[in-house]
Design an enzyme around this catalytic site. Sequence first.
Site, mmCIF file in Angstrom:
data_model
loop_
_atom_site.group_PDB
_atom_site.id
_atom_site.type_symbol
_atom_site.label_atom_id
_atom_site.label_comp_id
_atom_site.label_asym_id
_atom_site.label_seq_id
_atom_site.Cartn_x
_atom_site.Cartn_y
_atom_site.Cartn_z
ATOM 1 N N ASP A 138 0.786 -1.214 0.084
ATOM 2 C CA ASP A 138 -0.046 0.008 0.047
ATOM 3 C C ASP A 138 0.847 1.501 -0.013
ATOM 4 O OD1 ASP A 138 0.981 0.136 2.438
ATOM 5 O OD2 ASP A 138 -1.014 0.308 3.533
ATOM 6 N N CYS A 192 -24.018 -6.333 1.825
ATOM 7 C CA CYS A 192 -24.180 -5.460 3.105
ATOM 8 C C CYS A 192 -25.521 -5.266 3.255
ATOM 9 C CB CYS A 192 -23.521 -3.977 3.031
ATOM 10 S SG CYS A 192 -21.952 -4.038 3.056
ATOM 11 N N CYS A 195 -28.048 -3.259 6.250
ATOM 12 C CA CYS A 195 -27.109 -3.304 7.420
ATOM 13 C C CYS A 195 -26.405 -1.849 7.781
ATOM 14 C CB CYS A 195 -26.102 -4.480 7.739
ATOM 15 S SG CYS A 195 -25.135 -4.342 9.264
ATOM 16 N N CYS A 202 -19.292 4.358 14.422
ATOM 17 C CA CYS A 202 -18.204 5.449 14.276
ATOM 18 C C CYS A 202 -18.395 6.551 15.349
ATOM 19 C CB CYS A 202 -18.245 6.196 12.657
ATOM 20 S SG CYS A 202 -17.011 7.405 12.738
ATOM 21 N N CYS A 245 -8.226 2.900 14.541
ATOM 22 C CA CYS A 245 -9.321 2.705 15.232
ATOM 23 C C CYS A 245 -10.141 1.344 14.234
ATOM 24 C CB CYS A 245 -10.249 3.840 14.901
ATOM 25 S SG CYS A 245 -12.141 3.311 15.521
#
Length: 350
Positions: A138, A192, A195, A202, A245
């Site tokens: 990356d 997804c 959901c 967050c 996080c």
Amino acid sequence: MVAEALPPLEQRLEAVARAHGFAAFGIARADAAPETAARLNAWLAEGCHGGMIWMESRAAERGSPQGLWPEVRSVIALGMSYAPAADPLALADEPDRGRISVYAQGSDYHDIVKKALKAVARWLVAEAPGADVKVFVDTAPVMEKPLAAAAGLGWQGKHTNMVSREHGSWLFLGAIYTTLDLAPARPGRDRCGSCRACQDACPTQAFPAPYRLDARRCISYLTIEHDGPIPVELRRGIGNHVYGCDDCLAVCPWNKFAETAHRHRAFLPRAELAAPALADLLDLDDAGFRQVFAGSPIKRIGRNRMVRNAAIAAGNSGDAGFRARLAALIEDESPMVADAAAWALAELAE
């Protein structure tokens, strides 16, 4: 005796990749994600990349594999599992401890993934003489997530990260670009549904809409990439996060299928990084920081950002026992450390 035919190159390539520790494997045509450039440019135009200027300066290369390397024909997308054994959210209830993102608690993934990518690439070149390859983790302008989705590893969830049916949200992604025409896999399908667990989890409301991340509000960006004082209005939301996080990843329901048996052993958490004491982090000098975080991706943020983050976490702890350490940091040579310490002291005085 008739010689037994070898399996197709793609099948043998997958076996080699898995032998080198990759839990997920797929192939995409180099032009398989044509919408990537437009999405990237719109995101950049909105300023959602914050201070990550490199995202903007190399947008043309990042927008498509051919923009980086015109000769590329296929992309081999690979994923290495770092599925955690413990609940990443557990430390939220221990305010005297710093929370470090799961991916950073073991060995530096850049080194581990790149070494394995190079080994797989060497095998491929030996099997297909004349083929050219390039490997990426990356640190280059590569959009690994849409390419991995195009190669069938999973899909980009509403938190914008890769989600796999088998490995949940816990994959390090790497890519091998090649001039070979390889048989592509079926693209991943978005699962997804309705959901929105990641959106609701967050703490700083970094998702203005599903599938869109505003890095300027993201705790991972703020604690890792952002160099300077963290905006005051976001500090309480940071809680006791000191590096990254996992909140949006940890609540994904697909993680229930992620087996730690697939995790690469290099990513087993180091004891000193699993739940570091905030008091110890606040006491770090440059030499101490380098010693504690040697061999970890955390080392790249430097002592000042880590102590800044620890000071904000201390201010959120409600523990007056941190006051003496914070008072000492008000005179720190780093303005952002001094600023965070002063804010934390004020919070603990309330």
